[in-house]
Structures are given as C-alpha cells and as structure tokens.
Design a protein around this motif. Structure first.
Motif, mmCIF file in Angstrom:
data_model
loop_
_atom_site.group_PDB
_atom_site.id
_atom_site.type_symbol
_atom_site.label_atom_id
_atom_site.label_comp_id
_atom_site.label_asym_id
_atom_site.label_seq_id
_atom_site.Cartn_x
_atom_site.Cartn_y
_atom_site.Cartn_z
ATOM 1 N N ARG A 92 32.329 45.292 36.323
ATOM 2 C CA ARG A 92 33.377 44.701 37.143
ATOM 3 C C ARG A 92 34.194 43.742 36.282
ATOM 4 N NH1 ARG A 92 34.081 47.464 41.907
ATOM 5 N NH2 ARG A 92 32.031 48.140 42.670
ATOM 6 N N PRO A 93 35.498 44.013 36.098
ATOM 7 C CA PRO A 93 36.304 43.244 35.131
ATOM 8 C C PRO A 93 36.300 41.734 35.357
ATOM 9 C CG PRO A 93 37.477 45.203 35.810
ATOM 10 C CD PRO A 93 36.271 45.112 36.694
ATOM 11 N N ALA A 141 40.874 33.978 27.740
ATOM 12 C CA ALA A 141 40.042 33.217 28.683
ATOM 13 C C ALA A 141 38.879 32.540 27.970
ATOM 14 C CB ALA A 141 39.533 34.143 29.785
ATOM 15 N N GLU A 142 38.273 33.246 27.010
ATOM 16 C CA GLU A 142 37.152 32.659 26.272
ATOM 17 C C GLU A 142 37.608 31.482 25.416
ATOM 18 O OE1 GLU A 142 34.672 36.872 25.864
ATOM 19 O OE2 GLU A 142 35.617 35.948 24.115
ATOM 20 N N ARG A 194 41.542 34.411 37.961
ATOM 21 C CA ARG A 194 41.614 35.509 38.929
ATOM 22 C C ARG A 194 43.070 35.851 39.251
ATOM 23 N NH1 ARG A 194 38.639 39.744 40.922
ATOM 24 N NH2 ARG A 194 39.375 40.297 42.994
ATOM 25 N N LEU A 195 43.892 34.820 39.317
ATOM 26 C CA LEU A 195 45.316 35.020 39.583
ATOM 27 C C LEU A 195 46.087 35.332 38.302
ATOM 28 C CD1 LEU A 195 47.776 34.817 41.529
ATOM 29 C CD2 LEU A 195 47.824 32.360 41.031
ATOM 30 N N LEU A 196 45.734 34.646 37.211
ATOM 31 C CA LEU A 196 46.478 34.773 35.971
ATOM 32 C C LEU A 196 46.379 36.173 35.375
ATOM 33 C CD1 LEU A 196 48.143 33.271 33.785
ATOM 34 C CD2 LEU A 196 45.980 32.680 32.676
ATOM 35 N N PHE A 197 45.193 36.757 35.397
ATOM 36 C CA PHE A 197 44.973 38.060 34.761
ATOM 37 C C PHE A 197 44.719 39.170 35.789
ATOM 38 C CE2 PHE A 197 43.245 34.951 31.597
ATOM 39 C CZ PHE A 197 44.253 35.097 30.663
#
Length: 251
Positions: A92-93, A141-142, A194-197
């Motif tokens: 799940r991405p 993100a990391e 969650r919104l950004l990507f």
C-alpha cells in the motif's frame, strides 16, 4: 570595512554552494581561507577560539557518526528494516511511505540525518521499483522526516551540536524541550504527505508479490557485528544521559 568584506565573502560562497557551480568543499575552504588571509578572523583564533574558531565539537561529532554509520552499514540493518516495512505495508503506497518516514525519523535523532538517508534511500528505490511506483516522493518524504527527527536530540544534526555548545545545553535539555515538538510536527507532516503526494499513491496489487518475496533476514550480512553495535550504541546513549543528569544536578 571588515563587516562588508565578511558579508561579501559569505554571499559569494553561498551563491556558489546554492547554485552548485563549484564543488561545495572547495568553496567552503576558499571562503574560510580568505577570512583568515584578509585578517577578518585573527589567525590565532581560527583553531583555538571558542566563538570565532573551528567548532571541534561538530567536527568530532561528524567524525564519530561517520565511523558508527560506516560500521552499521556493513551489518545491513537498514536494508532489513526497509524490507520489513515494505512487507508490513503490503504494497500500500501511503502506508509504505509512513513506514519509511517513521524508520527514518526514529533513526535520525541518534545518527546524522544525511548518512541515515544515504542508507535508507537505496533500499527505498529497490522497493519502489518492485512495486512500479515512483521513488521520488518517498525520497523527498524521507529527507524531510529525517530533518524533523534529527531536531529532537543534541546529536541528531550538526546545527544542534553548534547550538548546544554555544548555549551550554545538555543532551537532556534538547530531548526534553525538542522531542515533544518534533513528535507533533512529524505527525502533522505524515498527514500532510497524504495530500501532498496523493497523485503518486497508485496501488498495483499485481506487483505486491515481488515485494512479499523479499527476505529481510538475508539483508543482515553480519549478525555478530550488529549485536555489538547495538550494545555499544546503548552504552553511548546511556553515558550521554548520565552525563546530562550529573551536569544538571551539579548546576
């Protein structure tokens, strides 16, 4: 005049570093050399002044971190954690991104965040390729999670040790005052990703089997060294804690 020359050297050096028109190390060395040659920083203070000279706390912190990370890298523990996270996320991405960010954010307060990313990023790319999803959002993100997590402790980032040495802050001071804020910011960032990507979270169930087929235990190349690293690392953290407690009680 001194202030103008110092500002000019800083602006020029910053320009070359930001635009990457020249090697960053060479730019920094040339700028530092000009500061000394032009007398903007007295030669006797370059290596010995507590405020204007080289901050040896940062130098030896980075050196120690590079040694530690160099040894840990040989154990394959980061590969183990990344594969374990990918399998728990079941392809799940978004869940995978959260797992990777959490691992990075937890490691960064105790290891230099730059070297943490260097260890996590290669495995991230492998997992993303197996799932046929773009790796760029996960790497971004990391990196951001690493910067957030690294702010939690005195040794998490070079600027932290600079601030701590100048302000006389202990490991406990940083942990008590920064860790709660870091946790809040990290949770907010996880929700924001969650919104950004959102456009990158494409689930391909046909490729999940390729990730589930990975064996995380095979990533551990030297179990004995890993056990030794964990013992030494625990001892170092304990020493930092005891030193901070004794310093706080004496003051």
């Amino acid at each position: 005049m001194t202030a103008v020359l110092s500002l000019a050297i800083f602006v020029v050096a910053f320009f070359f570093i930001a635009t990457e028109k020249a090697d960053k190390t060479k730019v920094a060395l040339v700028a530092a050399g000009l500061m000394a040659v032009l007398g903007l920083i007295p030669g006797t203070e370059v290596f010995f002044s507590e405020h204007a000279g080289v901050d040896w706390n940062v130098i030896f912190l980075l050196f120690g971190m590079m040694v530690i990370v160099g040894i840990i890298k040989q154990t394959g523990v980061f590969g183990y954690l990344a594969i374990w996270a990918a399998k728990r996320a079941k392809g799940r991405p978004y869940r995978l991104m959260v797992m990777f960010m959490t691992i990075t954010a937890i490691a960064s307060p105790f290891l230099d965040n730059v070297t943490t990313i260097m260890l996590v990023a290669p495995v991230t790319v492998v997992v993303c390729n197996r799932l046929r999803i773009p790796a760029q959002p996960y790497l971004i993100a990391e990196i951001l999670a690493s910067n957030i997590g690294g702010a939690a402790t005195l040794i998490g980032d070079p600027p932290n040790i600079i601030i701590g040495s100048r302000a006389g802050l202990t490991f406990t001071d940083f942990l008590v005052h920064m860790a709660p804020i870091v946790v809040i910011v990290f949770v907010a960032f996880v929700l924001f990703t969650r919104l950004l990507f959102r456009k990158s979270f494409r689930y391909h169930p046909e490729h999940v089997a390729a990730v589930l087929a990975l064996h995380e235990r095979r990533a551990i190349t030297d179990p004995r060294m890993l056990r030794r690293c964990l013992v030494v690392f625990a001892a170092v953290v304990l020493c930092f804690g005891l030193h901070s407690v004794l310093r706080s009680s004496s003051s």
